[in-house]
Design a protein around this motif. Sequence first.
Motif, short mmCIF file in Angstrom:
data_model
loop_
_atom_site.label_atom_id
_atom_site.label_comp_id
_atom_site.label_asym_id
_atom_site.label_seq_id
_atom_site.Cartn_x
_atom_site.Cartn_y
_atom_site.Cartn_z
N LYS A 1 0.83 -1.21 0.00
CA LYS A 1 0.00 0.00 0.00
C LYS A 1 0.86 1.25 0.00
N ILE A 2 1.99 1.20 0.71
CA ILE A 2 2.89 2.35 0.78
C ILE A 2 3.41 2.67 -0.62
N HIS B 1 5.62 15.21 5.01
CA HIS B 1 4.51 14.32 5.34
C HIS B 1 4.74 12.93 4.75
N GLN B 2 5.12 12.87 3.48
CA GLN B 2 5.35 11.57 2.83
C GLN B 2 6.58 10.87 3.40
N LEU B 3 7.61 11.64 3.74
CA LEU B 3 8.80 11.04 4.34
C LEU B 3 8.46 10.41 5.69
N ARG B 4 7.56 11.02 6.43
CA ARG B 4 7.13 10.47 7.72
C ARG B 4 6.49 9.10 7.52
N THR C 1 8.15 5.68 8.92
CA THR C 1 7.37 4.84 9.82
C THR C 1 7.32 3.41 9.34
N ASN C 2 7.33 3.24 8.02
CA ASN C 2 7.25 1.91 7.44
C ASN C 2 8.61 1.32 7.07
N TYR D 1 17.10 8.54 8.18
CA TYR D 1 17.67 9.88 8.10
C TYR D 1 18.80 10.03 9.10
N ARG D 2 19.58 11.07 8.84
CA ARG D 2 20.62 11.49 9.78
C ARG D 2 20.56 13.00 9.85
#
Length: 99
Positions: free
Chosen positions: A20-21, A57-60, A64-65, A70-71
């Motif tokens: 779905k992602i 928003h999309q990166l979140r 999450t999935n 990130y650094r």
Amino acid sequence: MTDLSMPDEDLLFDLAELFKIFGDSTRIKILFALLGRELAVSDLADSLGMTQSAISHQLRVLKTNGLVRYRREGKSLIYALSDEHVSKILNMGLEHIEE
């Protein structure tokens, strides 16, 4: 032909959720932009012609999935694909639809 047993229901549910992602073209664009390189949110927004808010928003969702990591570099967050599996999924999907 090898006899494969059906994975358990929870595993199948998790797999469906993962796919779905990949069902959102904005997230796919972000993942392709990150293939083989790291980018800050501002760089992603510029290269994709989107707002930093929309990218964040999309990166979140992707983080999450477990698809991106990130650094911190100063005040910026630098994103990359979480592992080689993500690039393999993207490349295999592209190969499949190009056949």
